[in-house]
Design a protein around this motif. Structure first.
Motif, mmCIF file in Angstrom:
data_model
loop_
_atom_site.group_PDB
_atom_site.id
_atom_site.type_symbol
_atom_site.label_atom_id
_atom_site.label_comp_id
_atom_site.label_asym_id
_atom_site.label_seq_id
_atom_site.Cartn_x
_atom_site.Cartn_y
_atom_site.Cartn_z
ATOM 1 N N LEU A 102 0.868 -1.195 0.000
ATOM 2 C CA LEU A 102 0.000 0.000 0.000
ATOM 3 C C LEU A 102 0.897 1.236 0.000
ATOM 4 O O LEU A 102 1.623 1.489 0.962
ATOM 5 N N ASN A 156 1.401 5.411 -0.321
ATOM 6 C CA ASN A 156 0.682 6.687 -0.439
ATOM 7 C C ASN A 156 1.564 7.745 -1.083
ATOM 8 O O ASN A 156 1.345 8.924 -0.930
ATOM 9 N N PHE A 210 -1.414 -1.188 -4.415
ATOM 10 C CA PHE A 210 -2.493 -0.186 -4.399
ATOM 11 C C PHE A 210 -1.854 1.156 -4.095
ATOM 12 O O PHE A 210 -1.214 1.326 -3.057
ATOM 13 N N CYS A 211 -2.007 2.090 -5.024
ATOM 14 C CA CYS A 211 -1.329 3.365 -4.877
ATOM 15 C C CYS A 211 -2.362 4.470 -4.695
ATOM 16 O O CYS A 211 -3.354 4.537 -5.435
ATOM 17 N N GLN A 212 -2.110 5.336 -3.700
ATOM 18 C CA GLN A 212 -3.089 6.401 -3.432
ATOM 19 C C GLN A 212 -2.963 7.518 -4.459
ATOM 20 O O GLN A 212 -3.870 8.285 -4.670
ATOM 21 N N VAL A 216 -6.344 5.354 -5.397
ATOM 22 C CA VAL A 216 -7.301 4.733 -4.471
ATOM 23 C C VAL A 216 -7.633 5.776 -3.399
ATOM 24 O O VAL A 216 -6.752 6.493 -2.930
ATOM 25 N N LYS A 253 -8.402 7.730 0.021
ATOM 26 C CA LYS A 253 -7.710 7.640 1.309
ATOM 27 C C LYS A 253 -8.467 6.724 2.274
ATOM 28 O O LYS A 253 -7.888 5.891 2.969
ATOM 29 N N ASP A 279 -10.400 4.281 1.582
ATOM 30 C CA ASP A 279 -10.247 2.880 1.173
ATOM 31 C C ASP A 279 -8.865 2.358 1.559
ATOM 32 O O ASP A 279 -8.715 1.192 1.948
ATOM 33 N N MET A 280 -7.866 3.224 1.461
ATOM 34 C CA MET A 280 -6.509 2.817 1.851
ATOM 35 C C MET A 280 -6.496 2.432 3.337
ATOM 36 O O MET A 280 -5.894 1.443 3.731
ATOM 37 N N GLU A 281 -7.200 3.234 4.142
ATOM 38 C CA GLU A 281 -7.226 2.947 5.587
ATOM 39 C C GLU A 281 -7.914 1.611 5.861
ATOM 40 O O GLU A 281 -7.493 0.841 6.724
ATOM 41 N N LEU A 324 1.191 1.387 5.522
ATOM 42 C CA LEU A 324 1.155 2.427 4.484
ATOM 43 C C LEU A 324 2.583 2.905 4.246
ATOM 44 O O LEU A 324 3.261 3.315 5.198
#
Length: 542
Positions: free
Chosen positions: A241, A243, A292-294, A316, A318, A320-322, A332
């Motif tokens: 993941l 960010n 998965f890149c923010q 993606v 934020k 959803d990243m969490e 992250l």
């Protein structure tokens, strides 16, 4: 001279301001609040109707949910806004019972108006209402029965009750099961059965039937992989993941590079390429096969990732990243060059599927499935939106039931019972508060009365029959609006969390008392007085 002076009016407010005092102020406020309560009243109960709200841009919302209706209605009157707040509080606290709360507030004010006309002072009414509200809370508490997280059938009944009358009847069996399963899987049992509703993600896709909705033990992202050469399906996913973007960083300082020969340009481009390549190598070295890149992923980087057989998604959200951090146990990562194999998360399967013409990414079989997703399907945008509101109410109500573990019957049963007990309580009081408590008891009966009216039944006959049952001691007798008979709501599985009822009565009482205590309204004009001495732009009161 002095005599003339005394006859001169003294202005203390700016021209164009309006002031309403005493009885006028009270009746003005009560009228506005009643009008708002009346607007949502027809939506109460299984046979309630829907409202269509069209905003200034022409967007349409079709709903039966009290809080949504009041939020979408552009309400101007200050007292009417208080009813909106009651519904909002109810929605934030328990997620259901918003219409009930608004209707009770309106009815309490209507009764108060009748008492004010009999010269009972508003302060006395307010005191009586407060006493009645406390007593009502105690009575409701004594009616409550226990439910535990293991009693799945009861939880499904709660969910059914919350969804009834919200346009989801035909499929509520499927949706209730989804709602209950979703909440049970995210309950934090270590912290005394608390539920964080944020862990349920609802993803809507137009197309298909409502029956096609499903619960995914994992995450759904409304995104597709960035490059067609990437695998569509990755089993045994090791997830990174990020960010930060997989792109070249722009220089912070404004710098000019002067290139004089084609070779220089080529070496410059080669260098950019190798920098991107090394970023991708940093990722592959850790053994990651899903990214998965923010932020963004450069075209060249996409090519390298695809060559390595990595499944990558960019931009993606934020939130959803969490959720991904929670469900896959990945960390992250901000600095790609320093990432290690320990930072990766895991899931059994990451795959891209086509749903309703669009590609979506499904992440299932997570190590810590503490966040789940619900995929909602439906024929049109409006159908799905309506179903989503019903489902949200169901999710919240099931969560409250699991947290509090206390239920009461529905169908107007608790209101009739509380009204009966409050009348007995009123007769033990001396003083004028007794009248306010009696009025409060009558006001609560607005719920069964409205249920009957919305179902096209005779409200007086129904109330008389309900009271008769309750006087015989059948505390859970409520109104079956489909047959027009009084039945045992508990056996029929019409149940609600205790908090839905107590919150509706408490917030309704507080708002009513607040509006009652106002005896002076000073409204400033919106615009400064016009140069020709015309009135300022004061909006007309309702």
């Amino acid at each position: 001279m002095a005599g003339q002076m005394s006859g001169q009016p003294i202005f203390i407010l700016r021209e164009g301001n309006q002031r309403t005092r005493g009885r006028d102020a009270q009746s003005n406020n009560i009228m506005a609040a009643k009008a708002v309560a009346e607007a949502v009243r027809t939506t109460l109960g299984p046979k309630g109707m829907d409202k269509m709200l069209v905003d200034s841009l022409g967007d349409v919302v079709i709903t039966n949910d009290g809080a949504t209706i009041l939020k979408e209605m552009d309400i101007e009157h200050p007292a009417a806004k208080m009813i909106v707040e009651v519904a909002k509080t109810q929605d934030d606290e328990v997620g259901d019972g918003t219409t009930t709360a608004a209707v009770i507030t309106g009815e309490l004010l209507k009764k108060a108006e009748e008492m004010i006309e009999q010269d009972i002072h508003p302060t006395i009414i307010a005191a009586g209402y407060r006493m009645a509200s406390v007593k009502a809370g105690e009575i409701l508490k004594s009616l409550a029965k226990k439910v535990t997280i293991d009693n799945k059938d009861m939880l499904i009944s709660i969910s059914d009750t919350a969804m009834t009358g919200k346009g989801a009847e035909a499929t509520k069996d499927i949706l209730s099961k989804i709602a209950v399963d979703a909440i049970i899987s995210i309950v934090d049992r270590d912290n005394g059965n608390t539920v964080d509703i944020e862990n349920v993600k609802v993803e809507k896709k137009v197309g298909g039937r409502i029956d096609d909705s499903e619960l995914i033990e994992g995450m759904i992202l409304d995104k597709e992989r960035v490059h067609t050469n990437m695998p569509k399906k990755v089993e045994g996913a090791r997830i990174a993941l990020l960010n930060s973007a997989i792109e070249l960083k722009e220089t912070e300082v404004d710098a000019e590079i002067s290139i004089t020969s084609p070779e220089q340009l080529q070496s410059f481009l080669d260098q950019e390429e190798s920098m991107l390549k090394s970023l991708v190598t940093s990722i592959t070295k850790t053994g990651a096969n899903v990214v998965f890149c923010q932020k963004g992923i450069d075209d060249m980087a996409q090519h390298y990732l695809a060559k390595e057989g990595i499944f990558a998604v960019r931009r993606v959200k934020k939130s959803d990243m969490e959720k991904l951090v929670r469900s896959t146990s990945a960390k992250l990562i901000t600095n790609i060059e320093e990432m290690t194999a320990e930072d990766l998360g895991a899931a059994e399967l990451v795959e891209e599927k086509k749903i309703g013409g669009d590609s979506m990414t499904f992440i299932t079989g997570c190590v810590n499935p503490k966040s789940v997703s619900i995929l909602l399907r439906g024929g049109t945008e409006h159908v799905i939106d309506n179903i989503e509101r019903a489902l949200n109410d169901a999710l919240r109500v099931v969560a409250v039931a699991i947290e509090d573990e206390e239920l009461v019957a529905g169908g107007g049963a608790p209101e009739v019972e509380v009204a009966l007990r409050l009348n007995e309580y009123a007769s033990t009081l001396s003083g004028r508060e007794q009248l306010a408590v009696k009025a409060f008891a009558e006001a609560l009966e607005v719920v069964p009365r409205t249920l009957a009216e919305n179902a096209g039944l005779d409200p007086i006959d129904m109330l008389v029959e309900l009271r008769a049952h309750h006087e015989k001691g059948i505390k859970t007798a409520g109104l079956n609006v489909y047959t027009g008979t009084v039945i045992d709501m508990w056996e029929a599985g019409v149940v609600e969390p205790l908090r839905v009822k107590t919150q509706a009565i408490n917030s309704g009482t507080e708002a009513a008392v607040m509006i009652l205590r106002i005896d002076d309204i000073i409204a400033s004009s919106r615009a400064p007085p016009m140069p020709d001495g015309g009135m300022g732009g004061m909006p007309p009161m309702m």
